[in-house]
Enzyme design. Sequence first.
Site, PDB file in Angstrom:
ATOM      1  N   CYS A 109      13.572  79.499  54.788  1.00  0.00           N
ATOM      2  CA  CYS A 109      12.424  78.725  53.854  1.00  0.00           C
ATOM      3  C   CYS A 109      12.812  79.595  52.404  1.00  0.00           C
ATOM      4  O   CYS A 109      11.915  78.756  51.120  1.00  0.00           O
ATOM      5  CB  CYS A 109      10.994  79.149  53.758  1.00  0.00           C
TER       6      CYS A 109
ATOM      7  N   HIS B 192       7.112  76.811  48.968  1.00  0.00           N
ATOM      8  CA  HIS B 192       7.326  76.092  50.091  1.00  0.00           C
ATOM      9  C   HIS B 192       6.392  75.702  50.935  1.00  0.00           C
ATOM     10  O   HIS B 192       5.737  77.133  50.936  1.00  0.00           O
ATOM     11  CB  HIS B 192       8.246  77.283  50.660  1.00  0.00           C
TER      12      HIS B 192
ATOM     13  N   ASN C 179       6.910  71.126  57.397  1.00  0.00           N
ATOM     14  CA  ASN C 179       7.557  71.587  56.619  1.00  0.00           C
ATOM     15  C   ASN C 179       9.158  71.578  56.951  1.00  0.00           C
ATOM     16  O   ASN C 179       9.716  71.388  57.679  1.00  0.00           O
ATOM     17  CB  ASN C 179       7.445  73.384  57.721  1.00  0.00           C
TER      18      ASN C 179
END
Length: 333
Positions: A114, A260, A290
């Site tokens: 991430c 993020h 995501n």
Amino acid sequence: MNIGIKAIEYVLPEKVLSNDDLAEIYDDWTAEKILIKTGIAKRHVVLEEECASDLAEKAANKIFESGVITPKDVDFIIFATQSPDYQLPTTACILQDKLGIPKTAGAFDFNLGCSAYIYGLAMAKSFIYMGIAKNVLLLTAETYSKYIHPLDKSTRTIFGDAGAATVVCENGHHIGEFDLGTDGSGKNALIIPSGGSRLPRSEVTAIEKEDNGSIRSMDNLYMDGAEVFNFTIEAVPQSVRNILEKHNLNLSDIDLFVFHQANKFMLDFLRKKLKIDKEKFYINIEDIGNTVSATIPIALKRAEEEGRLNKGNIVLITGFGVGLSWGSTIITW
């Protein structure tokens, strides 16, 4: 040297996994409940035969087709992925051949999730600054769907697959200083326990177990949501403060914040804790989920297309997650 981002492109797999699809599997979760909990309505996932390198290749080809740069201009490939094609060779080497990039180009993978885009920008900028390269192709692609158990609500509702390509060179959108950090004591918060040298896959690691309504084995991705959340709300605000201090800026000086894209609940919490104006905070998760290392470049590209990023704007980007690791930088568009 004005080292910066010249161009960004991204790709999403054609297959879509909607909340309606998941609601048919999870008896006690409706499509609306998933949307409320995550801010995600659908996510794209690869087919069984598709790999992260396929997504990275398509994203890179979009860059080349745009005319911004040609394969012959690229002298370094950096590929951020936790979904490599093989244990070895390095997937970046495979991409060099597939993309027709000169054999004189350097190429390597690095395993980070991430926060990978921030780390990748830091490496790309460093290589150019040191004279090692002139045009770096930074690729980020993940296929977490391959590691998620179909009955694991905690991860399957959140993660989607995607690939992105970024050209870093002189005379792009200026990349500033960096704030980077690591806390390996939290390694178990986001992990695939088996499959490496520490714990090879076996009949034992393949045994499925139930955990808070989700099912997975040690061969699957595990996420401790509470632990990741606690880490995030401490590490991210401090990283934001650090990077602002390095640039002698205040929150009010930033035109757009692109974090993020973990999930909407976490992003909303961070925005409120940092007291960032809603109109300056970009959220782009509902239709893709995501996508790990690809979330920030996708968000930057979409923000520009939507007119949220214009010449002279100052954008603060922050990545955080698996590792545990984090990073921030500031880009002048």
